[in-house]
Design a protein around this motif. Structure first.
Motif, PDB file in Angstrom:
ATOM      1  N   GLY A 180       0.809  -1.593  -0.248  1.00 57.21           N
ATOM      2  CA  GLY A 180      -0.367  -0.378  -0.134  1.00 57.21           C
ATOM      3  C   GLY A 180       0.373   1.452  -0.035  1.00 57.21           C
ATOM      4  N   SER A 181       0.061   1.883   0.108  1.00 57.93           N
ATOM      5  CA  SER A 181       0.978   3.428   0.112  1.00 57.93           C
ATOM      6  C   SER A 181       0.746   4.239  -1.144  1.00 57.93           C
ATOM      7  CB  SER A 181       1.724   3.936   0.888  1.00 57.93           C
ATOM      8  OG  SER A 181       2.230   3.873   1.615  1.00 57.93           O
ATOM      9  N   ALA A 182       0.811   3.323  -2.681  1.00 57.87           N
ATOM     10  CA  ALA A 182      -0.061   3.435  -3.241  1.00 57.87           C
ATOM     11  C   ALA A 182      -0.041   2.537  -4.187  1.00 57.87           C
ATOM     12  CB  ALA A 182       1.530   3.906  -4.521  1.00 57.87           C
ATOM     13  N   ALA A 183      -0.735   3.455  -5.584  1.00 55.75           N
ATOM     14  CA  ALA A 183      -1.844   2.005  -5.901  1.00 55.75           C
ATOM     15  C   ALA A 183      -0.712   0.648  -6.541  1.00 55.75           C
ATOM     16  CB  ALA A 183      -2.037   2.501  -7.624  1.00 55.75           C
ATOM     17  N   GLU A 202      -3.768  -5.809  -0.453  1.00 55.20           N
ATOM     18  CA  GLU A 202      -3.176  -4.350  -0.559  1.00 55.20           C
ATOM     19  C   GLU A 202      -4.514  -3.875  -0.257  1.00 55.20           C
ATOM     20  OE1 GLU A 202      -3.949  -2.639  -5.416  1.00 55.20           O
ATOM     21  OE2 GLU A 202      -3.488  -0.855  -4.284  1.00 55.20           O
ATOM     22  N   ARG A 203      -3.950  -2.506   0.526  1.00 51.90           N
ATOM     23  CA  ARG A 203      -4.984  -1.233   1.588  1.00 51.90           C
ATOM     24  C   ARG A 203      -4.720  -0.114   1.119  1.00 51.90           C
ATOM     25  NH1 ARG A 203      -1.674   1.704   2.716  1.00 51.90           N
ATOM     26  NH2 ARG A 203       0.360   1.044   3.789  1.00 51.90           N
ATOM     27  N   TYR A 204      -5.625   1.127   1.764  1.00 49.65           N
ATOM     28  CA  TYR A 204      -5.743   2.405   1.327  1.00 49.65           C
ATOM     29  C   TYR A 204      -5.737   2.655   2.281  1.00 49.65           C
ATOM     30  CZ  TYR A 204      -8.356   7.028   0.028  1.00 49.65           C
ATOM     31  OH  TYR A 204      -8.262   7.775   0.866  1.00 49.65           O
ATOM     32  N   MET A 222      -4.230   6.869   4.620  1.00 50.39           N
ATOM     33  CA  MET A 222      -3.894   8.276   4.993  1.00 50.39           C
ATOM     34  C   MET A 222      -3.270   8.459   5.496  1.00 50.39           C
ATOM     35  SD  MET A 222      -5.870  11.211   2.721  1.00 50.39           S
ATOM     36  CE  MET A 222      -5.192  12.530   2.025  1.00 50.39           C
ATOM     37  N   THR A 223      -1.813   9.788   5.747  1.00 46.39           N
ATOM     38  CA  THR A 223      -1.547  10.003   7.024  1.00 46.39           C
ATOM     39  C   THR A 223      -2.979  10.525   8.194  1.00 46.39           C
ATOM     40  OG1 THR A 223       0.294  10.833   6.017  1.00 46.39           O
ATOM     41  CG2 THR A 223      -0.293  11.854   8.232  1.00 46.39           C
ATOM     42  N   GLU A 224      -3.442  10.867   7.556  1.00 46.38           N
ATOM     43  CA  GLU A 224      -3.840  11.301   8.307  1.00 46.38           C
ATOM     44  C   GLU A 224      -5.835  10.175   8.622  1.00 46.38           C
ATOM     45  OE1 GLU A 224      -3.346  12.763   5.337  1.00 46.38           O
ATOM     46  OE2 GLU A 224      -3.758  15.242   5.628  1.00 46.38           O
ATOM     47  N   VAL A 254      -8.595  -1.817  -3.833  1.00 44.23           N
ATOM     48  CA  VAL A 254      -7.933  -1.917  -2.623  1.00 44.23           C
ATOM     49  C   VAL A 254      -8.833  -2.414  -1.107  1.00 44.23           C
ATOM     50  CG1 VAL A 254      -6.490   0.150  -2.799  1.00 44.23           C
ATOM     51  CG2 VAL A 254      -8.822   0.789  -2.276  1.00 44.23           C
ATOM     52  N   ASP A 266      -9.509  11.411  -1.975  1.00 46.60           N
ATOM     53  CA  ASP A 266      -8.321  10.133  -3.584  1.00 46.60           C
ATOM     54  C   ASP A 266     -10.872  10.706  -3.891  1.00 46.60           C
ATOM     55  OD1 ASP A 266      -6.446   9.501  -3.053  1.00 46.60           O
ATOM     56  OD2 ASP A 266      -7.134   9.193  -1.372  1.00 46.60           O
ATOM     57  N   ILE A 312      -9.122   2.513  -6.830  1.00 47.78           N
ATOM     58  CA  ILE A 312      -8.878   4.435  -6.490  1.00 47.78           C
ATOM     59  C   ILE A 312      -9.089   3.990  -8.365  1.00 47.78           C
ATOM     60  CG2 ILE A 312      -7.525   5.542  -5.979  1.00 47.78           C
ATOM     61  CD1 ILE A 312      -8.362   4.291  -3.596  1.00 47.78           C
ATOM     62  N   LYS A 350       2.494  10.927  -6.169  1.00 46.27           N
ATOM     63  CA  LYS A 350       2.832   9.887  -5.255  1.00 46.27           C
ATOM     64  C   LYS A 350       4.037   9.088  -5.584  1.00 46.27           C
ATOM     65  CE  LYS A 350       1.290   8.655  -0.845  1.00 46.27           C
ATOM     66  NZ  LYS A 350       1.365   8.162  -0.478  1.00 46.27           N
ATOM     67  N   LYS A 396       4.597  11.244  -0.691  1.00 39.58           N
ATOM     68  CA  LYS A 396       3.424  12.447  -0.941  1.00 39.58           C
ATOM     69  C   LYS A 396       4.378  13.016  -1.756  1.00 39.58           C
ATOM     70  CE  LYS A 396      -1.366  13.437  -0.123  1.00 39.58           C
ATOM     71  NZ  LYS A 396      -2.220  13.335   1.480  1.00 39.58           N
TER      72      LYS A 396
HETATM   73  P1  AMP Z   1       0.229  10.025   2.570  1.00 39.56           P
HETATM   74  O1  AMP Z   1      -0.573  11.631   2.570  1.00 39.56           O
HETATM   75  O2  AMP Z   1       1.669   9.581   2.200  1.00 39.56           O
HETATM   76  O3  AMP Z   1      -0.622   9.542   3.629  1.00 39.56           O
HETATM   77  O4  AMP Z   1      -0.561   8.889   1.491  1.00 39.56           O
HETATM   78  C1  AMP Z   1      -1.640   9.120   1.463  1.00 39.56           C
HETATM   79  C2  AMP Z   1      -1.680   8.752  -0.053  1.00 39.56           C
HETATM   80  O5  AMP Z   1      -1.767   7.857  -0.859  1.00 39.56           O
HETATM   81  C3  AMP Z   1      -3.956   8.634  -0.314  1.00 39.56           C
HETATM   82  O6  AMP Z   1      -4.397   9.433  -0.804  1.00 39.56           O
HETATM   83  C4  AMP Z   1      -3.935   7.548  -1.701  1.00 39.56           C
HETATM   84  O7  AMP Z   1      -3.896   8.864  -2.622  1.00 39.56           O
HETATM   85  C5  AMP Z   1      -2.581   7.261  -1.650  1.00 39.56           C
HETATM   86  N1  AMP Z   1      -2.631   5.474  -1.610  1.00 39.56           N
HETATM   87  C6  AMP Z   1      -2.320   4.986  -0.451  1.00 39.56           C
HETATM   88  N2  AMP Z   1      -2.915   3.570  -0.425  1.00 39.56           N
HETATM   89  C7  AMP Z   1      -3.089   3.704  -1.441  1.00 39.56           C
HETATM   90  C8  AMP Z   1      -3.424   2.995  -2.765  1.00 39.56           C
HETATM   91  N3  AMP Z   1      -3.406   1.242  -2.147  1.00 39.56           N
HETATM   92  N4  AMP Z   1      -3.830   2.593  -3.580  1.00 39.56           N
HETATM   93  C9  AMP Z   1      -3.540   4.473  -3.966  1.00 39.56           C
HETATM   94  N5  AMP Z   1      -3.364   4.621  -3.639  1.00 39.56           N
HETATM   95  C10 AMP Z   1      -3.355   4.465  -1.934  1.00 39.56           C
END
Ligand code: AMP
Ligand code: MCA
Length: 490
Positions: free
Chosen positions: A270-273, A292-294, A296-298, A316, A375, A386, A396, A401
């Motif tokens: 995870g963290s990106a596609a 795979e999971r989705y 975000m920092t927040e 995801v 997103d 996504i 990304k 990010k």
């Molecule tokens: P960050 O702010 O560094 O935590 O990044 C978060 C962002 O990473 C999310 O808003 C998504 O755009 C992207 N992201 C995290 N996981 C995935 C995933 N599995 N597929 C696509 N984008 C993801």
């Protein structure tokens, strides 16, 4: 703090491994009590003071993080590879009063600390064991992490103890972490992925977390072959790099690796596609379907493929238990089934606020308290996919990010650059590559510009390619059209 009660329960178990060195949970409890005393000096409670720390991954990192929490401070992890101006930005924005460093980072921050009256201490210092520790409330802020967004400067995301516990508990349950697990941490420790998903979950579960100082495909495979590690989490770029390295190995080595990897309990990405091609190749070399999971920092993690059910390539998954997810249109109304919409999230996992930015915080929530992720996704047969981001200014790359605006701001300071537009373009290895189109004056030299910007920003934030233009593509309002800029590079 549940992480501390869990450590007491698992006191005799090995918590941390670094090479041949091992520490138990009791060592972590003792080490963090001593270091908390050192942070407190004569105080009873740090009362939310920001404590920045630039500490290598491993025992010392977890000891310092827990010490800050146990003394009532807010932990602010610094990136180990950022140049001084980026570190300074975080130190000044948080107004950190104490900076903790591994001894080798002392020289980087010594001058800054003495000029600015900050207390600089190394991880080697220690206080007395019998100093009483304060009571920590669930709602107290615990961590500030910096994230780039649609503003040019990164914002501090404030996570409370309640947020962190919710994020960790959700994952420990969903991914069936147990005290028998042994994971390997290869991720940087100034982001949620490494801090919460890897270290936080393993510590809460009473598992063992092994560390290597930095990413090395060779080292990772050597450790995998020792058959201790059974859980692994990484960004797509890391799986891509592991596959590339695997392709250089002899057939016998590849077979041994398959035998070791097949025994893993869980591998998460995870963290990106995650490109479907990477997922498929990994399955061939390891016998494992990546989960795979989705996140975000927040919000920590919000949506995940199931541990037991189908892990669908290109998706995801479904919302984690205790996390509410909606897809909405531009007016924040629910969209009809099968259409694309922005992901909104609600739950105890969602952060408290952007550090000292009440206006920005307000903007990122709907009036009824849903966090706007930016997103865009679509729900197909119950699984979320996504499809993009609402802002073209967020890139990304390598799992990081990056704000296009932040790089543009720096580039525009160079005398050779009249104007510029930075964008991300698709790349198999890095997810996206950072590129810049510039309106240049005579004498423009891309390699000199690259060196110049590297001194001001971490290497991964610098453009990998430049295109010199006489005029940037603009719309009728005179605004640069980023999607046209992207097309110029593809
Ligand atoms: P960050 O702010 O560094 O935590 O990044 C978060 C962002 O990473 C999310 O808003 C998504 O755009 C992207 N992201 C995290 N996981 C995935 C995933 N599995 N597929 C696509 N984008 C993801
Ligand atoms: C580095 N390089 C790059 C990039 N990064 N080139 C293009 N694009 C990039 N993004 C170049 C460097 O400039 C250098 O080139 C060369 O690659 C090696 O750089 P180095 O930094 O040594 O790379 P590495 O050691 O191979 O590291 C790659 C990495 C690392 C292991 C994939 O980027 C990494 O650890 N990424 C993980 C980030 C992460 O944890 N993100 C989670 C945040 P030259 O030799 O020319 O100088 S997201 C999050 O937390 C949310 C909540 C979530 O969902 O998880």
């Amino acid at each position: 703090m549940k992480i501390i009660s869990s450590a007491k329960y698992h006191a005799k178990k090995i918590a941390i491994v670094e090479g041949l060195k091992k520490w138990s949970y009791q060592d972590l409890l003792d080490g963090s009590v001593h270091f908390a005393a050192c942070l407190l000096e004569t105080k009873e409670h740090l009362q939310g003071a920001r404590i920045a720390f630039m500490v290598d991954p491993g025992f010392d990192y977890v000891k310092v993080e827990w010490a800050i929490w146990r003394a009532g401070g807010i932990a602010v992890p610094l990136c180990l590879t950022h140049p001084l101006p980026s570190l300074q930005y975080v130190l000044e924005d948080t107004a950190a009063s104490i900076i903790v460093v591994s001894p080798q980072y002392q020289s980087i921050l010594k001058g800054y600390a003495s000029d600015n009256n900050k207390r600089l201490i190394t991880t080697e210092e220690t206080g007395t064991a019998n100093q009483p520790l304060p009571v920590i409330e669930h709602s107290d802020p615990a961590l500030i992490l910096y994230t780039s967004g649609t503003t040019n400067k990164p914002k501090g995301v404030v996570l409370t103890h309640a947020n962190l516990e919710a994020q960790m508990e959700n994952l420990v349950d969903a991914w069936k972490w147990s005290a028998d697990d042994h994971t390997l941490c290869v991720l940087p420790l100034h982001h949620v992925h490494g801090i919460v998903n890897v270290i936080g979950c393993s510590m809460l579960a009473g598992a063992t977390c092994e560390f290597i100082p930095n990413f090395s495909a060779e080292k990772i495979f050597t450790l995998f072959l020792e058959n201790r590690i059974n859980v692994f989490m990484a960004v797509p770029t890391i799986y891509y790099k592991l596959i590339t390295y695997w392709e250089t190995l002899a057939a016998t080595e590849q077979e041994s690796l398959y035998a070791s990897l097949k025994k893993f309990r869980l591998m998460v990405c995870g963290s990106a596609a995650l490109p479907v091609s990477t997922m498929e190749k990994w399955e061939r070399i390891s016998g494992h379907t990546l989960l795979e999971r989705y996140g975000m920092t927040e919000i920590g993690m919000a949506i995940s493929n199931p541990y037991d059910g189908e892990r669908r390539a290109g998706y995801v998954g479904i919302p984690l238990p205790n996390v509410e997810v909606r897809l909405v249109d531009e007016q924040y109304q629910d969209i009809p089934a099968g259409e694309q919409g922005e992901i909104l999230v609600k739950g105890e996992n969602v952060f408290k606020e952007y550090w000292r930015k009440p206006e920005e915080t307000k903007k990122e929530f709907t009036t009824d308290g849903w966090f706007k992720t930016g997103d865009v996704a679509i729900k197909e047969n119950d699984y979320y996919r996504i499809v993009g981001r609402s802002s073209v200014d967020i890139i990304k790359s390598g799992g990081y990010k990056i704000s296009a605006l932040e790089i543009e701001e720096v580039l525009r300071n160079h005398e050779w650059i009249k104007d510029c537009a930075v964008a991300g373009i698709p790349d198999d290895e890095w997810g996206e590559l950072v590129v810049a189109a510039v309106e240049a004056t005579d004498g423009f030299d891309a390699s000199i510009i690259n060196q110049w910007i590297r001194e001001r920003m971490p290497a991964y934030k610098t453009p990998k390619r430049y295109l010199v233009l006489e005029a940037l593509p603009r719309n009728a309002m005179g605004k640069v059209v980023k999607n046209d800029v992207k097309k110029l590079f593809i």
